[in-house]
Design a protein around this motif. Structure first.
Motif, PDB file in Angstrom:
ATOM      1  N   THR A  18      13.721  68.027 -40.630  1.00  0.00           N
ATOM      2  CA  THR A  18      13.585  66.617 -40.313  1.00  0.00           C
ATOM      3  C   THR A  18      14.934  65.916 -40.293  1.00  0.00           C
ATOM      4  OG1 THR A  18      12.473  64.576 -40.945  1.00  0.00           O
ATOM      5  CG2 THR A  18      13.205  65.992 -42.745  1.00  0.00           C
ATOM      6  N   ASP A  19      14.994  64.823 -39.561  1.00  0.00           N
ATOM      7  CA  ASP A  19      16.190  63.979 -39.573  1.00  0.00           C
ATOM      8  C   ASP A  19      15.960  62.722 -40.416  1.00  0.00           C
ATOM      9  OD1 ASP A  19      14.505  62.533 -37.956  1.00  0.00           O
ATOM     10  OD2 ASP A  19      15.858  62.434 -36.242  1.00  0.00           O
ATOM     11  N   LEU A  20      14.897  62.710 -41.213  1.00  0.00           N
ATOM     12  CA  LEU A  20      14.571  61.541 -42.027  1.00  0.00           C
ATOM     13  C   LEU A  20      15.463  61.402 -43.251  1.00  0.00           C
ATOM     14  CD1 LEU A  20      10.696  61.821 -41.920  1.00  0.00           C
ATOM     15  CD2 LEU A  20      12.116  60.169 -40.700  1.00  0.00           C
ATOM     16  N   GLY A  21      15.968  62.482 -43.780  1.00  0.00           N
ATOM     17  CA  GLY A  21      16.785  62.438 -44.980  1.00  0.00           C
ATOM     18  C   GLY A  21      15.933  62.510 -46.231  1.00  0.00           C
ATOM     19  N   THR A  22      16.494  63.031 -47.290  1.00  0.00           N
ATOM     20  CA  THR A  22      15.740  63.244 -48.523  1.00  0.00           C
ATOM     21  C   THR A  22      15.430  61.957 -49.266  1.00  0.00           C
ATOM     22  OG1 THR A  22      17.785  63.609 -49.745  1.00  0.00           O
ATOM     23  CG2 THR A  22      16.648  65.562 -48.870  1.00  0.00           C
ATOM     24  N   GLY A  37       7.345  85.160 -37.438  1.00  0.00           N
ATOM     25  CA  GLY A  37       6.103  84.558 -37.909  1.00  0.00           C
ATOM     26  C   GLY A  37       6.280  83.251 -38.653  1.00  0.00           C
ATOM     27  N   THR A  38       7.522  82.803 -38.832  1.00  0.00           N
ATOM     28  CA  THR A  38       7.767  81.528 -39.504  1.00  0.00           C
ATOM     29  C   THR A  38       7.186  80.396 -38.679  1.00  0.00           C
ATOM     30  OG1 THR A  38       9.796  82.318 -40.539  1.00  0.00           O
ATOM     31  CG2 THR A  38       9.559  79.940 -40.322  1.00  0.00           C
ATOM     32  N   ILE A  39       6.528  79.474 -39.349  1.00  0.00           N
ATOM     33  CA  ILE A  39       6.011  78.269 -38.697  1.00  0.00           C
ATOM     34  C   ILE A  39       7.056  77.179 -38.874  1.00  0.00           C
ATOM     35  CG2 ILE A  39       4.209  76.510 -38.731  1.00  0.00           C
ATOM     36  CD1 ILE A  39       2.384  78.720 -39.982  1.00  0.00           C
ATOM     37  N   HIS A  40       7.579  76.651 -37.757  1.00  0.00           N
ATOM     38  CA  HIS A  40       8.577  75.588 -37.813  1.00  0.00           C
ATOM     39  C   HIS A  40       7.894  74.255 -37.522  1.00  0.00           C
ATOM     40  CE1 HIS A  40      12.076  78.255 -37.948  1.00  0.00           C
ATOM     41  NE2 HIS A  40      11.391  79.022 -37.105  1.00  0.00           N
ATOM     42  N   ILE A  41       8.092  73.304 -38.410  1.00  0.00           N
ATOM     43  CA  ILE A  41       7.622  71.941 -38.195  1.00  0.00           C
ATOM     44  C   ILE A  41       8.865  71.077 -38.083  1.00  0.00           C
ATOM     45  CG2 ILE A  41       6.347  69.986 -39.134  1.00  0.00           C
ATOM     46  CD1 ILE A  41       4.643  72.055 -40.686  1.00  0.00           C
ATOM     47  N   CYS A  42       9.071  70.505 -36.906  1.00  0.00           N
ATOM     48  CA  CYS A  42      10.246  69.670 -36.661  1.00  0.00           C
ATOM     49  C   CYS A  42       9.808  68.214 -36.583  1.00  0.00           C
ATOM     50  CB  CYS A  42      10.941  70.084 -35.372  1.00  0.00           C
ATOM     51  SG  CYS A  42      11.477  71.800 -35.391  1.00  0.00           S
ATOM     52  N   ASN A  43      10.154  67.453 -37.578  1.00  0.00           N
ATOM     53  CA  ASN A  43       9.803  66.044 -37.643  1.00  0.00           C
ATOM     54  C   ASN A  43      11.058  65.241 -37.330  1.00  0.00           C
ATOM     55  OD1 ASN A  43       8.816  63.520 -38.185  1.00  0.00           O
ATOM     56  ND2 ASN A  43       8.460  63.873 -40.341  1.00  0.00           N
ATOM     57  N   THR A  44      11.208  64.861 -36.064  1.00  0.00           N
ATOM     58  CA  THR A  44      12.396  64.127 -35.645  1.00  0.00           C
ATOM     59  C   THR A  44      12.016  62.735 -35.168  1.00  0.00           C
ATOM     60  OG1 THR A  44      12.239  65.097 -33.446  1.00  0.00           O
ATOM     61  CG2 THR A  44      13.661  66.209 -35.016  1.00  0.00           C
TER      62      THR A  44
END
Length: 88
Positions: free
Chosen positions: A16-20, A70-77
């Motif tokens: 994500t680009d949201l930041g921690t 097999g990795t599931i990538h979730i991209c929250n941009t």
């Protein structure tokens, strides 16, 4: 940091680009752990400019092949760009 658990075999990568520091990042963590308790989860916050979808997609293409098959990538941009919405 979670300890290694050999019984967990699947990997979810949340990028994500949201930041921690954002509440959205914390909520995403909670939801992923709640809904996928048997998965290993890797969180990758980035400092890319929000709304720059082209740069985000280029960076994603550079690192995605380093993850296990097999990795599931979730991209929250974020989409805060003044440009019209485009899909890449």
């Amino acid at each position: 940091m979670d300890s290694f658990d050999a019984s967990k075999s699947e990997l979810i990568h949340y990028w994500t680009d949201l930041g921690t520091e954002s509440i959205e990042f914390t909520l995403a963590q909670a939801q992923l752990y709640r809904n996928f308790p048997k998965f290993n989860i890797a969180f990758s916050p980035s400092r890319l400019k929000k709304g720059n979808v082209m740069a985000q997609s280029i960076v994603f293409r550079q690192f995605k092949d380093y993850f296990p098959a097999g990795t599931i990538h979730i991209c929250n941009t974020s989409f805060v760009s003044a440009q019209s919405r485009r899909f890449i």
